[in-house]
Every structure is written in C-alpha cells, then in structure tokens.
Design a protein around this motif. Structure first.
Motif, PDB file in Angstrom:
ATOM      1  N   ALA A   1     -13.877  -8.689 -14.375  1.00 53.18           N
ATOM      2  CA  ALA A   1     -13.070  -7.328 -14.199  1.00 53.18           C
ATOM      3  C   ALA A   1     -12.192  -7.621 -13.180  1.00 53.18           C
ATOM      4  O   ALA A   1     -12.752  -7.839 -11.743  1.00 53.18           O
TER       5      ALA A   1
ATOM      6  N   GLU B   1     -13.057 -12.047  -7.028  1.00 54.31           N
ATOM      7  CA  GLU B   1     -13.689 -10.793  -6.152  1.00 54.31           C
ATOM      8  C   GLU B   1     -14.000  -9.852  -7.413  1.00 54.31           C
ATOM      9  O   GLU B   1     -14.609  -8.835  -7.188  1.00 54.31           O
ATOM     10  N   GLY B   2     -14.016 -10.353  -8.750  1.00 52.29           N
ATOM     11  CA  GLY B   2     -14.164  -9.241  -9.644  1.00 52.29           C
ATOM     12  C   GLY B   2     -15.466  -9.207 -10.088  1.00 52.29           C
ATOM     13  O   GLY B   2     -16.538 -10.112  -9.774  1.00 52.29           O
ATOM     14  N   ILE B   3     -15.954  -8.134 -10.924  1.00 52.52           N
ATOM     15  CA  ILE B   3     -17.406  -7.965 -11.525  1.00 52.52           C
ATOM     16  C   ILE B   3     -17.365  -8.989 -12.539  1.00 52.52           C
ATOM     17  O   ILE B   3     -16.510  -8.667 -13.413  1.00 52.52           O
ATOM     18  N   VAL B   4     -18.397 -10.043 -12.694  1.00 55.87           N
ATOM     19  CA  VAL B   4     -18.549 -10.645 -13.790  1.00 55.87           C
ATOM     20  C   VAL B   4     -19.586 -10.265 -14.923  1.00 55.87           C
ATOM     21  O   VAL B   4     -20.501  -9.824 -14.449  1.00 55.87           O
TER      22      VAL B   4
ATOM     23  N   PRO C   1     -10.415  -6.885  -9.606  1.00 49.18           N
ATOM     24  CA  PRO C   1     -10.766  -5.975  -8.628  1.00 49.18           C
ATOM     25  C   PRO C   1      -9.520  -5.011  -8.299  1.00 49.18           C
ATOM     26  O   PRO C   1      -9.975  -3.997  -7.579  1.00 49.18           O
TER      27      PRO C   1
ATOM     28  N   PHE D   1     -18.263  -3.160  -6.755  1.00 48.71           N
ATOM     29  CA  PHE D   1     -17.065  -3.154  -6.789  1.00 48.71           C
ATOM     30  C   PHE D   1     -16.671  -4.037  -5.416  1.00 48.71           C
ATOM     31  O   PHE D   1     -17.485  -3.896  -4.603  1.00 48.71           O
ATOM     32  N   VAL D   2     -15.592  -4.873  -5.645  1.00 52.36           N
ATOM     33  CA  VAL D   2     -15.346  -5.632  -4.522  1.00 52.36           C
ATOM     34  C   VAL D   2     -15.471  -5.235  -3.061  1.00 52.36           C
ATOM     35  O   VAL D   2     -15.841  -5.846  -2.114  1.00 52.36           O
TER      36      VAL D   2
ATOM     37  N   PRO E   1      -7.147 -11.155  -7.036  1.00 52.80           N
ATOM     38  CA  PRO E   1      -8.004 -12.301  -6.970  1.00 52.80           C
ATOM     39  C   PRO E   1      -9.288 -12.265  -7.716  1.00 52.80           C
ATOM     40  O   PRO E   1     -10.214 -11.526  -7.376  1.00 52.80           O
TER      41      PRO E   1
ATOM     42  N   ARG F   1     -18.899  -4.894  -2.078  1.00 53.30           N
ATOM     43  CA  ARG F   1     -19.602  -6.213  -1.701  1.00 53.30           C
ATOM     44  C   ARG F   1     -18.966  -6.909  -0.451  1.00 53.30           C
ATOM     45  O   ARG F   1     -19.871  -7.748   0.292  1.00 53.30           O
TER      46      ARG F   1
END
Ligand code: SRM
Ligand SMILES: Cc1cc2nc3c(=O)[nH]c(=O)nc-3n(C[C@H](O)[C@H](O)[C@H](O)COP(=O)(O)OP(=O)(O)OC[C@H]3O[C@@H](n4cnc5c(N)ncnc54)[C@H](O)[C@@H]3O)c2cc1C
Ligand code: SF4
Ligand code: FES
Lengths: 111, 830
Positions: free
Chosen positions: A68, A59-62, A70, B551-552, A56, B555
C-alpha cells in the motif's frame, strides 16, 4: 522476448537484511528500487516509485503480495507492478528481476 | 422604489420557515426583519427531545442560523421581546423602547406551556418543556441524578421523561386519565406503550391527580390527591399548551383561543398575518408542525403573489412518538364511534398492534404500535378519502401485502408507494421528491436530508427514507448499512473483533486473523494498523508493537512529505519553549540544511524537508537539548494548546499554562484510536480554543470545566461539557480516565467527536461518573504509559550506530562511495 538478452545479476545485500513483511531501498542510476519480503517468505523487487505520484513504495505496508503506497494508499502488486483494486489499470511500476542465492539478494539490473 | 417592509415577530419554527418560504419565492421584493425573544437563532423545537435524551447536540438542530439570516439579508433582533404593536403608526415597540416600522406584519408567537396552579408551582426545580432554556435546566438537574416527576402523559411529557431517564434519572410520569397519550392512542396501544416505557426506565402512574408540589425552596416531591407522595428533585409540567396571543389581543385584533385568521392567514387587520401555534383557523388551534408548514406555504404564496388564490384548508394530523426504539404512529379518528368499523391485528410475540378504522368505506383512522412503517401510507389514504372497499381484506397487513395481492409486484412496501405519497410529514416531502433527490446523486441519508429536507426535522421517517435509498440504489446502498466489516479481509466489524481480542485473549495479529477467520493471509493496510492498536491497547505488556503494521509516519516517527522527505516536530510542552531549545533547533536547521521551519497550528515548530537517512542524527541532536518526539505523525496525543492563564493574564482564573504542561506530561506517548488534541484556557474567553479539542479545559473562578469531543478539521464539532471539577488534580484524573475510556472503546481511526456521536455523551458520562470506575481507568492508563511513554526518537537514535533501516540497503549509483552504507555485505557477489 529476445532470447539472447543476458541478465546481469548484481548482489545488493543479505536477504536477512530485508525485514519480514517489509522492504529496503536500493539506490541505482535508474532510480531507487524497493526490495520486498512478504508474509509468504518470498522476495520481490520493483522500482521505488508509485505510478500515482511517485510515492516511495518501500515505506508502504506490505500485505499479501502487494504494497500500500504510503502517500495515497494505492495498492501495487509486487509481482506485476500493476495498481490493484479500485485503481487497477491506472498505472504500473516496472518490475526488477530478483533472485536469492545463498542468502544473498541478486537484482537483474541491465544498464 | 423602497422595498416593502415585512416584520416577523417570533423566530421559532414558524418564524424561520415563513422567512425561508418567502425568500424561496422572491428574494428581492421585501426588506425582512425578524424579532425573537429567544437569544439564539431558529432551531427545530421538535428536536429538543433528542437533545434532552443526549441523542443530538443543540448545534445539530439549528435550522436557520444567524449566518443564514445574515447571508439572506434578513435583519435579526434576537433576544428582543415585542412589547406592543402600534397599528395606527404601523410599527412594533421592543422591550428596550426601539420601534421597527412595518408594511406587513407576521405574527408567529407560538404558544406557552400551561402551568398548573398547584401549591409550590413556583419552587425552583419546577420547569416546563418548551425551549432550550428548559432543556438546559433539565440537563443540569439530571447531572445530579436522583428522581424526576413529569406531570402529563402526552407526547411532550413522555419524551421529557424518556430523556431524563436516559440521562440517568429515575423518571415517573403522572397522568390524569388511565391511558397514556389518550388523545392519540386507544387503550391497547396505550398499554403497550406503558410497558415499552417501563423497559426504558420510565414509570407511569395513571388515573392520578396532583395536589401539591412539596419543598422549601427547591422541589422535593409531588403529593397526589390519594395521599401518595412521589419524591423528586425535578418536576416537569407538560400538561398542554396555550396559544400565545397577548400582543395581538392588546393591539385589538380578533382573538378567541388563538389569533383568528382566514384562509389566507390574515388577521382582522389586513396588514397583519399570523401562522403557527398562535393561530386559530376555522376554529382549530394546532400543536404540531405539519399544519404550520402548510400555513407558511400558503402565506408565502399570498404575500409574494406567487399564487394569489392560495388558501389554507386545515390539516389532518398524524403523530409519531420520538422515543428511540418505540415505533408508534397514530392518525385521524382512531377511537371509532358511530358507524365505524375496526380491523385489528395483534402479534404479542413481536409486540405488534395495529388497528385501522373504516367509515363509509373510507379509512378514517389508524393506530400502529411496534411496526409503524405503513403509517405514511395509511395517513395518505385518510387524507385522500378514496374508497378502500376493494383492499379492505388486506388493508391491515400493510401496503406491501395489499399491493402484492392486488397483482402488482412490489419488491418492498415503500417501492410500491405512489410517487405522491407523503414521506416526511414535517416538511411535506413526497416519495417522488425523495427518489428524485436520490437519483440526482444524493446517495446517503445525510445528503438526502440536506437536499430535500426529508427526515430532517423530527426524523421519524428516517426508516422510510433509508428504504427508498435501498430500493433506488440497490446493493450500493446496502453496503453502507448494517454492522460494517472492518475491511474486505473479514466480515466482522470493529466491535466484534475488539471483543474477541479481550474475551478470547488473542495476543498477536496472526492469532486474531486465525480466530476470526480472516480471508487474506496477512490482512491489508487498513485492518493491520487497527489490529495492532487494539492489541497494544488490550495487552500493553504482553503484546509487542508491530512496526510492519504501522503507517509509514508511525514507523519512521516523522511525517512523510510529498517528495519522500520528512518533517520533524519536537514537543514543546504546553506551547512553552526556551532559548536552549530554540538554539538547538536553529543548529539542526543549519547542520542538516533544513529547507523550511514553520510555526504549526499546535503551538510548536515544524522542520520540513529532512531526509530519511538524516532522521536519526536530527533526533540525536534534539534529544541532546532535552527535546522529545512531538508525535505530530501519530494516532496519539498531539499537542496541548494553552493560553497565558493566571500567571500573567489580567483575566486568567487558573494557571492554564501549568495545567497544559501537566496534561501533556501525563498523556504524551500513549497510542490512541486516532490523533488526540487537548487545550487549556485560563478563562471563558477561551484563547486556547479548548472547545474544539478532543479534551479541553476551560478554567473558571470556581475550578475547571472539562469539555470533550471537539473537532475542527473537515466537520467542525464543538465540545460537550463533560463535567466541572474544583481542583487541578481532579482535572488531570478526569483527563486520563477519559483518554483511557476512549482508547478502550473507540474504533480505530475514530476521533472523539464521531465516537461520542456514535455512543452518546451519556455513555461517556456513565463510564466516568463513578470514582471507582475512574480510578480503574486511570490505573489501566498508567500501566500502558509505563510501557509506551518512551521517546521513540531516543530509541532509534543511539548516537553510536544509527538504525540501519533508515539508510538504503545498497547504493549502486556510479561514483557513490559504498563506505558509509550500513549494508552487511561481507562477501562480494560472484
Ligand atoms: C503542521 C500542521 C499545519 C501547520 O503548519 O500548522 C498540520 C499538518 C498536517 N495535518 Fe493537520 N496540521 C496541523 C494542525 C491541525 C489542526 C489545528 C490544531 O491542531 O490546533 C487541525 C484541526 C484541529 C483538529 O484536528 O480537530 C488539523 C486537522 C487535520 C486533519 C483533519 C482532522 C479531522 O478530524 O477532520 C487532518 C487529516 C487527518 O488526520 O486524517 C490533518 C492532517 C495533517 C497532515 C498530517 C497531512 C498528512 O497526512 O500528511 C499534515 C502533516 C504535515 C506535516 O508533515 O507536518 N490535519 N491539523 C499542524 C500541526 C500541529 C502540530 O503541532 O502538531
Ligand atoms: C419538546 C417538544 C417536542 C415536540 N415534538 C413535536 C413532534 O414530534 N411533532 C410535531 O409536529 N410537533 C412537535 N412539537 C411542537 C412544535 O415544536 C410546535 O408545533 C412548533 O414549534 C410551533 O411553532 P411556532 O413557530 O408557532 O412556535 P414556536 O416554535 O414556539 O416559536 C414562537 C417563538 O416566538 C417567540 N415569541 C413569542 N412572543 C414573542 C414576542 N412578543 N416577542 C418576540 N418573540 C416572541 C417565542 O420566544 C418563540 O421563540 C414539539 C414541541 C416541543 C416543545
Ligand atoms: S490543511 Fe493540513 S492537510 Fe491540508 S494542505 Fe494544509 S497541512 Fe496539509
Ligand atoms: S503516490 Fe502512491 S498512492 Fe499517491
């Protein structure tokens, strides 16, 4: 491209509801779409599934104009949907046309 | 046909190696047994020096483990002493009376440290430097600090003194003559060495004769002949070794200084062979390993008949000192003499001294100080004995210059070496073999070590192996060396960035990126989480945690699964739970259709397959039963594993369960460079596996042993003993101080095990030794806990209005009601 294609724009919510340097998910019949808000203040939409193993992306780091994933950290371009860097050429996520109008996010979902 | 029986006496360096060499040539012919007086399997004795200095752990220096012997079908008798050899019956008798029959017997008895017969030599605190036992004794003494005296300024004595100084003792070397290591060094190099050691905390007293060791029951000092008294709570005798020959002598074998052997390593009894420091070959006894490897190869060739002609012809010797940062090499005849000419090079600015000795146009000796990379090349020239007349003018400048001027064009010194140049003296590995290993895919130092053994023993050729990696792999290797940048967004490494955050008082991620000239607008998924952590650690109050840089899992406060659902792990303090908690979990499982519940390896329950939008509601229900987040997803304290302890267990010495709960209550919620696991065991049976945790407590009758730096996972590392304390309060205090030191010093994503490997256990001990330092660390830890010890679940699960970020922005699926969505769409689209 066929010039006669008419894009149908659908309002999916307020731009201010997508966090800065973050993303939100929009459920559609074609699968979930991720709407991103980047550091430069721009918005992008691509399908919310990584070309690798469907991670998904919302949910990644933008970072920059990329996200990126997840699950295994592939970097995906928000502009083209292409995998970047070491994984370039290995896959692509479809891009969804997006427009901001009066603070609202409009997605070009033709179905 | 029954197999021929080989029995090896002595499981030291020669013992382990001869077994390996035999098996390498033929692993079916013999039934091999090995008997060793030391209770452990075979280790690299050379590496006791780095172990003493805290630069390596014992586990790292084992060369042939019990498992290795087992898997090779070798019978082992460790901890057994051979009492006698019965040559008529062809068996050996162990100290407990059992006998072991042999067809061929191999003696690798090593040597004994010489103990000077000084008055007081039998006081406690007087030790030698030969085996693990001695190192343990020295380490224990060093823990108390104070002063140490080492008698003997040879290789062993200096390495002992350096190790003790590194462990925080004030170390003094007493040497009989006026040059340190006079058997390997000329005076000039000896002086430079003296100075280099002084800079490392080792003081030398030369021309000094010891008279008596002072003390009542324990050593208190050393009295010299000139009347001086050097106080010491530890005294190491490193004055030389004597071949260990007793069993051979008693059995009637020919023994002079050592056990006499021929060129096939055969003793005066044709069924008995000997290799290692216990032998005397052509009148010479050796005290270094290179000759031993030669002997082992010869003997293995002879026994397996791989080469019946094999003959050992004696070895040239070269020495390197294993004191970090001191480059010192000596080989051959360095002190000149009749018919010898010297060529000397000095560069006082860089502290470099080199001297080569030439006789009849041949190189016969070399002493190098401060720059020793050419050591192997010189040693090779000495061994080959070819004429150096043609290269004489440039010889002293080393190989690169010599070859460059000779018309060849080497890009670096090592690149120019011929393939048969010996790189690793300990293991007899040539440059060609190292390069072959690298081209076969071993592209890191560790891999090369594992594959061809180069640099795997004393490690002093590490620099050369690295150069070979560099010139074989080019840029792809260079990328791994030097201070590594945090990521591609910056040229700075973690240490530099961290320092800047504190010193320049940088308090936001953009500030750091500005000040440190980041090359990307907002970093990447690797630097941002690191910066976020560094900032929250440095400024617990001023900095605001940035979820976008997490990291997800951190979070969303749950672990993402491969299908995008999450797993939820509530905390079970110290592994304890109750009917109420279990009932609440059961209810959550039913209510949210949780597909799987599993007991984790961390003594708690994991609920798998929870949908993201259900997370806040799941948390709310768990909160209601008094449970908080278990941080199973975070770079933070995970669990504290406990055992039953003194409350119930018949062996328990302290209340390990209670202590575990207290440890968890003190430290939960604090973010760290990486995940952090703890355990408390009630006795040394260690049922909570405390010795593979980041911080582990093993309770004993007299208190609590505190262990640090353990890790299971990919690379298993057993903890190091940090200290022992008497009370539970102290154990808690040390745990918090340790956590804070780790938080402040380790790099992001560095667990305690690699962190301690990098900075050394001594750094950790030094950082925690002083009660005032400890108190300050605990205070900083508690300040951070004030801010961060909050349950993230409770924050995100206010029952009235669940956080909207957990649900979709919009749901456009046909037939899905929009009502439940948390979108803020007020105006319909046009
Ligand atoms: C659930 C659990 C397995 C189980 O069912 O028992 C587990 C599950 C995962 N472990 Fe583990 N580990 C679990 C105990 C362990 C243990 C045993 C222990 O803690 O006693 C170890 C070895 C001990 C150690 O860490 O030293 C362990 C060593 C790892 C490692 C390797 C760490 C290392 O330093 O080498 C990883 C990978 C990492 O962290 O990068 C990992 C990573 C993971 C991840 C987070 C993989 C991931 O990134 O998604 C798994 C998450 C599954 C999930 O959704 O919950 N897990 N993992 C255990 C949870 C314990 C808990 O209650 O919190
Ligand atoms: C601290 C230190 C640093 C060193 N540094 C270097 C260096 O940098 N370079 C170098 O080349 N060399 C170095 N050496 C020397 C090197 O370690 C030795 O040359 C080597 O270990 C000798 O091997 P060995 O097998 O003959 O003897 P050992 O390794 O001593 O093994 C002999 C074994 O036999 C056992 N044994 C003896 N008698 C009996 C019996 N009756 N029954 C059962 N078992 C018995 C002993 O317990 C011992 O374990 C160093 C030595 C020390 C102590
Ligand atoms: S060992 Fe750990 S990381 Fe590997 S599959 Fe099992 S839970 Fe996942
Ligand atoms: S699913 Fe995205 S990187 Fe693997």
């Amino acid at each position: 491209m066929n010039a006669s294609v008419v894009i149908h724009w659908t309002d999916v919510g307020a731009a201010s509801d997508v966090p800065y340097q973050g993303a939100r998910r929009v459920e559609t019949d074609l699968g979930a779409v991720a709407v991103f808000h980047t550091v430069s203040g721009e918005y992008f939409a691509i399908f919310d599934r990584c070309p690798h193993k469907n991670g998904p992306l919302s949910e990644g780091i933008v970072h920059g104009k990329a996200v990126a994933c997840p699950l295994h950290n592939w970097s995906i371009s928000l502009e083209t949907g292409q995998a970047l860097g070491a994984d370039a050429g290995k896959g692509c996520t479809p891009v969804v046309p997006l427009m901001i109008e009066d603070g609202r996010i409009l997605l070009g979902l033709n179905s | 046909m029954t197999k021929e029986k080989i029995v090896v006496i002595g499981a030291g360096m020669a013992g382990g190696r001869i077994v390996e060499e035999i098996l390498k040539r033929d692993d079916t012919k013999f039934e091999i047994s090995i008997i060793g007086a030391e209770a452990c399997a075979t280790y690299d004795r050379i590496q006791l020096s780095p172990v003493l200095a805290g630069e390596k752990t014992f586990e790292q220096i084992v060369t042939h483990s019990q498992e290795w012997y087992d898997s090779n079908g070798v019978k082992t008798h460790f901890g057994y002493w051979v009492q006698s050899i019965d040559r008529a019956m062809k068996h050996v008798v162990l100290h407990d009376g059992q006998t072991i029959a042999y067809d061929k017997l191999i003696l690798t008895l090593g040597s004994d440290p010489i103990r000077l017969p000084l008055p007081g030599a039998d006081l406690s605190g007087v030790v030698a430097f030969r085996d693990l036992h001695d190192v343990d004794a020295m380490q224990k003494a060093a823990e108390k600090g104070g002063e140490a005296v080492v008698i003997g300024g040879g290789l062993l004595g200096l390495e002992a003194a350096y190790g003790l100084a590194k462990r925080g003792m004030k170390a003094t070397v007493i040497h009989l003559v006026d040059v340190l290591m006079e058997r390997q060094l000329d005076e000039a190099a000896g002086r430079l060495l003296e100075k280099a050691l002084l800079e490392r905390g080792v003081n030398s007293i030369l021309n000094a004769q010891s008279e008596a060791i002072l003390g009542e029951t324990h050593v208190e000092g050393l009295k010299l002949k000139d009347g001086r008294i050097i106080p010491a709570s530890l005294l190491v005798m490193a004055v030389g070794i004597r071949p260990h020959v007793e069993p051979a002598k008693a059995a009637g074998l020919t023994v002079e200084r050592g056990i006499v052997v021929d060129d096939q390593m055969r003793t005066s009894d044709p069924s008995i062979f000997a290799v290692g420091e216990c032998v005397q070959h052509r009148g010479v006894c050796y005290g270094l390993v290179a000759p031993i490897w030669d002997m082992c190869r010869t003997l293995a060739d002879v026994l397996t008949e791989a080469n019946v002609e094999a003959a050992y012809a004696g070895s040239e010797l070269a020495t390197r000192l294993k004191v970090s940062g001191v480059d010192l090499y000596s080989a051959g005849q360095f002190n000149g003499g009749e018919g010898c000419e010297d060529i000397v090079f000095r560069d006082p600015g860089r502290g470099v001294y080199k001297r080569v000795v030439i006789k009849n146009d041949q190189l016969v000796g070399a002493v190098l100080f401060g720059e020793a990379t050419d050591g192997g090349w010189y040693f090779d020239l000495i061994k080959k004995g070819e004429s150096v007349a043609e290269i004489r003018d440039t010889l002293i400048f080393g190989q690169a210059v010599t070859n460059a001027l000779a018309g060849t064009d080497p890009s670096s010194a090592v690149a120019a070496w011929p393939d048969d140049t010996e790189v690793c003296g300990c293991n007899g590995v040539s440059k060609g073999q190292v390069v072959a290993s690298i081209t076969a895919g071993n592209d890191t130092l560790d891999k090369v070590r594992g594959h061809c053994k180069a640099s795997a023993s004393c490690g002093s050729c590490t620099g050369i192996v690295e150069s070979l990696l560099k010139c074989t792999l080019g840029d792809s290797f260079k990328a791994q060396t030097g201070p590594k940048p945090m990521c591609k967004c910056t040229e700075h490494g973690h240490a530099v960035v961290r320092k800047a955050i504190v010193e320049q008082e940088l308090k936001t991620i953009p500030d750091v990126m500005q000040a440190m000239k980041w090359t990307t607008p907002d970093g990447c998924s690797s630097c941002r989480p690191a910066l976020n952590y560094y900032l929250l650690c440095a400024w617990p109050r001023a900095y605001h945690d940035d979820p976008r840089s997490r990291f997800v899992n951190e979070r969303n406060h749950a672990n993402i699964q491969k299908d995008g659902t999450y797993s939820v792990v509530p905390r079970m303090w110290g592994g304890l739970t109750s009917a109420k908690e279990l009932r609440a979990i059961a209810d959550v499982v039913d209510k949210f259709n949780v597909p799987m519940v599993k007991v984790t390896g961390g003594q708690r329950l994991d609920l798998f397959g929870v949908k993201k939008e259900d997370l806040p509601a799941v948390w709310a229900d768990l909160n209601a039963a008094g449970m908080v987040s278990g941080h199973a997803y975070a770079k933070a304290l995970r669990t504290v594993k406990t055992c039953v302890g003194s409350e119930w267990c018949r062996f328990g010495t302290q209340d390990s369960t209670g202590l575990g709960v207290k440890l968890e209550q003190a430290t939960w919620g604090s973010y760290m460079p990486h995940k952090f696991k703890m355990a408390a065991s009630g006795c040394p049976r260690n049922c909570a596996e405390a010795t593979i945790k980041d911080f582990g407590v093993v309770c004993v009758d007299s208190g609590y042993e505190l262990h640090v730096g353990g890790n299971a996972g990919i690379h298993v590392r057993v903890t190091d003993l940090l200290t022992k304390v008497a009370t539970e309060e102290e154990a808690l205090e040390w745990s918090m101080a340790f956590v804070q030191l780790y938080r402040e010093d380790a790099w992001y994503l560095e667990r305690t095990a690699p962190w301690i490997e990098r900075v050394g256990l001594q750094f950790v001990k030094d950082g925690l030794a002083d009660p005032a330092d400890r108190a300050a660390l605990v205070a900083r830890f508690k300040e951070s806990q004030d801010v961060y010890q909050v349950d993230p679940w409770a924050e995100h699960a206010p029952k009235s209005a669940p956080a909207k970020v957990f649900s979709p922005l919009a749901d456009l699926r046909q037939g899905v009601s929009q009502d439940h969505l948390q979108t803020q769409a007020q105006e319909p689209a046009e």
